[in-house]
Design a protein around this motif. Structure first.
Motif, PDB file in Angstrom:
ATOM      1  N   GLY A 153      56.508  53.790  48.709  1.00 36.30           N
ATOM      2  CA  GLY A 153      55.378  52.900  48.448  1.00 36.30           C
ATOM      3  C   GLY A 153      55.744  51.435  48.389  1.00 36.30           C
ATOM      4  N   MET A 154      57.032  51.119  48.586  1.00 36.48           N
ATOM      5  CA  MET A 154      57.427  49.716  48.581  1.00 36.48           C
ATOM      6  C   MET A 154      56.945  49.011  49.845  1.00 36.48           C
ATOM      7  SD  MET A 154      59.862  51.853  49.551  1.00 36.48           S
ATOM      8  CE  MET A 154      60.958  52.146  50.920  1.00 36.48           C
ATOM      9  N   ALA A 155      56.550  49.791  50.871  1.00 34.37           N
ATOM     10  CA  ALA A 155      55.966  49.207  52.077  1.00 34.37           C
ATOM     11  C   ALA A 155      54.524  48.825  51.755  1.00 34.37           C
ATOM     12  CB  ALA A 155      56.010  50.211  53.224  1.00 34.37           C
ATOM     13  N   PRO A 156      54.193  47.539  51.847  1.00 34.40           N
ATOM     14  CA  PRO A 156      52.862  47.089  51.439  1.00 34.40           C
ATOM     15  C   PRO A 156      51.713  47.835  52.107  1.00 34.40           C
ATOM     16  CG  PRO A 156      54.282  45.200  51.754  1.00 34.40           C
ATOM     17  CD  PRO A 156      55.044  46.408  52.240  1.00 34.40           C
ATOM     18  N   ASP A 157      51.844  48.166  53.396  1.00 38.31           N
ATOM     19  CA  ASP A 157      50.744  48.851  54.078  1.00 38.31           C
ATOM     20  C   ASP A 157      50.530  50.261  53.545  1.00 38.31           C
ATOM     21  OD1 ASP A 157      53.245  49.507  55.231  1.00 38.31           O
ATOM     22  OD2 ASP A 157      52.326  50.046  57.141  1.00 38.31           O
ATOM     23  N   ARG A 158      51.617  50.950  53.195  1.00 36.94           N
ATOM     24  CA  ARG A 158      51.493  52.297  52.620  1.00 36.94           C
ATOM     25  C   ARG A 158      50.843  52.238  51.238  1.00 36.94           C
ATOM     26  NH1 ARG A 158      53.901  56.585  54.389  1.00 36.94           N
ATOM     27  NH2 ARG A 158      54.517  57.354  52.349  1.00 36.94           N
ATOM     28  N   MET A 196      65.974  61.307  47.095  1.00 42.58           N
ATOM     29  CA  MET A 196      65.966  60.693  48.419  1.00 42.58           C
ATOM     30  C   MET A 196      64.630  60.012  48.725  1.00 42.58           C
ATOM     31  SD  MET A 196      68.971  61.258  49.481  1.00 42.58           S
ATOM     32  CE  MET A 196      68.865  60.829  51.205  1.00 42.58           C
ATOM     33  N   ARG A 197      63.663  60.123  47.805  1.00 42.46           N
ATOM     34  CA  ARG A 197      62.311  59.619  48.085  1.00 42.46           C
ATOM     35  C   ARG A 197      61.903  58.428  47.240  1.00 42.46           C
ATOM     36  NH1 ARG A 197      58.846  64.391  46.604  1.00 42.46           N
ATOM     37  NH2 ARG A 197      57.198  62.905  47.062  1.00 42.46           N
ATOM     38  N   ILE A 198      62.700  58.056  46.233  1.00 37.26           N
ATOM     39  CA  ILE A 198      62.266  56.981  45.340  1.00 37.26           C
ATOM     40  C   ILE A 198      62.167  55.669  46.090  1.00 37.26           C
ATOM     41  CG2 ILE A 198      63.089  58.054  43.222  1.00 37.26           C
ATOM     42  CD1 ILE A 198      65.445  56.092  43.304  1.00 37.26           C
ATOM     43  N   PRO A 199      61.246  54.842  45.679  1.00 39.12           N
ATOM     44  CA  PRO A 199      60.326  55.007  44.568  1.00 39.12           C
ATOM     45  C   PRO A 199      59.169  55.929  44.931  1.00 39.12           C
ATOM     46  CG  PRO A 199      59.912  52.920  45.657  1.00 39.12           C
ATOM     47  CD  PRO A 199      61.093  53.536  46.344  1.00 39.12           C
ATOM     48  N   VAL A 200      58.776  56.743  43.960  1.00 40.08           N
ATOM     49  CA  VAL A 200      57.620  57.625  44.130  1.00 40.08           C
ATOM     50  C   VAL A 200      56.616  57.263  43.039  1.00 40.08           C
ATOM     51  CG1 VAL A 200      56.776  59.996  44.125  1.00 40.08           C
ATOM     52  CG2 VAL A 200      59.029  59.479  45.099  1.00 40.08           C
ATOM     53  N   LEU A 201      55.415  56.910  43.481  1.00 40.49           N
ATOM     54  CA  LEU A 201      54.321  56.541  42.582  1.00 40.49           C
ATOM     55  C   LEU A 201      53.352  57.709  42.526  1.00 40.49           C
ATOM     56  CD1 LEU A 201      53.232  54.115  40.927  1.00 40.49           C
ATOM     57  CD2 LEU A 201      51.934  53.474  42.965  1.00 40.49           C
ATOM     58  N   THR A 253      61.927  56.584  39.312  1.00 41.85           N
ATOM     59  CA  THR A 253      62.825  55.493  39.628  1.00 41.85           C
ATOM     60  C   THR A 253      64.223  55.802  39.113  1.00 41.85           C
ATOM     61  OG1 THR A 253      63.118  53.099  39.418  1.00 41.85           O
ATOM     62  CG2 THR A 253      62.226  54.255  37.496  1.00 41.85           C
ATOM     63  N   THR A 254      65.122  54.882  39.348  1.00 42.29           N
ATOM     64  CA  THR A 254      66.440  54.949  38.750  1.00 42.29           C
ATOM     65  C   THR A 254      66.934  53.529  38.510  1.00 42.29           C
ATOM     66  OG1 THR A 254      68.589  56.058  38.843  1.00 42.29           O
ATOM     67  CG2 THR A 254      67.817  55.031  40.873  1.00 42.29           C
ATOM     68  N   LEU A 255      67.861  53.387  37.603  1.00 52.06           N
ATOM     69  CA  LEU A 255      68.371  52.084  37.202  1.00 52.06           C
ATOM     70  C   LEU A 255      68.906  51.315  38.410  1.00 52.06           C
ATOM     71  CD1 LEU A 255      68.957  50.239  34.784  1.00 52.06           C
ATOM     72  CD2 LEU A 255      71.198  51.313  34.636  1.00 52.06           C
ATOM     73  N   GLY A 256      68.476  50.070  38.543  1.00 49.44           N
ATOM     74  CA  GLY A 256      68.967  49.204  39.608  1.00 49.44           C
ATOM     75  C   GLY A 256      68.344  49.439  40.970  1.00 49.44           C
ATOM     76  N   CYS A 257      67.246  50.178  41.029  1.00 43.96           N
ATOM     77  CA  CYS A 257      66.586  50.470  42.305  1.00 43.96           C
ATOM     78  C   CYS A 257      65.783  49.265  42.755  1.00 43.96           C
ATOM     79  CB  CYS A 257      65.690  51.698  42.165  1.00 43.96           C
ATOM     80  SG  CYS A 257      64.733  52.057  43.646  1.00 43.96           S
ATOM     81  N   HIS A 258      66.296  48.516  43.747  1.00 44.02           N
ATOM     82  CA  HIS A 258      65.591  47.322  44.216  1.00 44.02           C
ATOM     83  C   HIS A 258      64.291  47.683  44.938  1.00 44.02           C
ATOM     84  CE1 HIS A 258      67.772  48.458  47.845  1.00 44.02           C
ATOM     85  NE2 HIS A 258      66.919  47.720  48.521  1.00 44.02           N
ATOM     86  N   LEU A 259      64.230  48.863  45.550  1.00 47.41           N
ATOM     87  CA  LEU A 259      62.993  49.292  46.201  1.00 47.41           C
ATOM     88  C   LEU A 259      61.906  49.566  45.166  1.00 47.41           C
ATOM     89  CD1 LEU A 259      64.468  51.654  48.933  1.00 47.41           C
ATOM     90  CD2 LEU A 259      63.708  49.280  49.183  1.00 47.41           C
ATOM     91  N   CYS A 260      62.302  50.089  44.020  1.00 49.15           N
ATOM     92  CA  CYS A 260      61.353  50.333  42.937  1.00 49.15           C
ATOM     93  C   CYS A 260      60.811  49.011  42.394  1.00 49.15           C
ATOM     94  CB  CYS A 260      62.020  51.140  41.821  1.00 49.15           C
ATOM     95  SG  CYS A 260      62.644  52.752  42.365  1.00 49.15           S
TER      96      CYS A 260
END
Length: 119
Positions: free
Chosen positions: A65-70, A49-54, A8-15
């Motif tokens: 992974g912020m997409a619920p189906d993924r 370019m890929r965050i968030p990465v779990l 992640t990174t600071l302020g990442c709303h997708l994360c």
């Protein structure tokens, strides 16, 4: 307890979105290690370019992974998905409601196909 790593990174709303969906859909207790990528040029090059990465303990990655189906598919493949909650979330996302629940739009809006249209 499952151990997961989130690049992640600071302020990442997708994360933040991924973390919220993970907390909802994961049926197992987990520990989430957040890795700040901005402090390491190698991590920025790999994940920027890929965050968030779990990442699970086996090193299997899920980007976007912020997409619920993924996220649901990734969790299900590991046996960690709360199926009941996932079904309920799918109904909410598709605009379906439970029996006896009436859909209402905000004043001046109409509902069509589960989407709200203003005006």
């Amino acid at each position: 307890m499952i151990r997961l790593r989130l690049y992640t990174t600071l302020g990442c709303h997708l994360c933040e979105q991924l973390e919220a969906v993970l907390a909802t859909l994961c049926a197992e207790r987990y520990r989430l290690e957040r890795v700040e990528i901005s402090e390491d040029e190698g991590l920025v090059a790999r994940y920027g370019m890929r965050i968030p990465v779990l990442v699970d303990e086996a090193g299997q990655e899920l980007d976007r992974g912020m997409a619920p189906d993924r996220l649901a598919a990734w969790l299900a493949a590991r046996g960690w998905l709360d199926e009941t909650t996932w079904q309920q979330l799918q109904q909410q996302l598709s605009g379906e409601t439970s029996p006896g629940v009436t859909k209402r739009a905000a004043k001046g809006a109409t509902l069509r196909g589960g989407r709200r249209y203003l005006g």
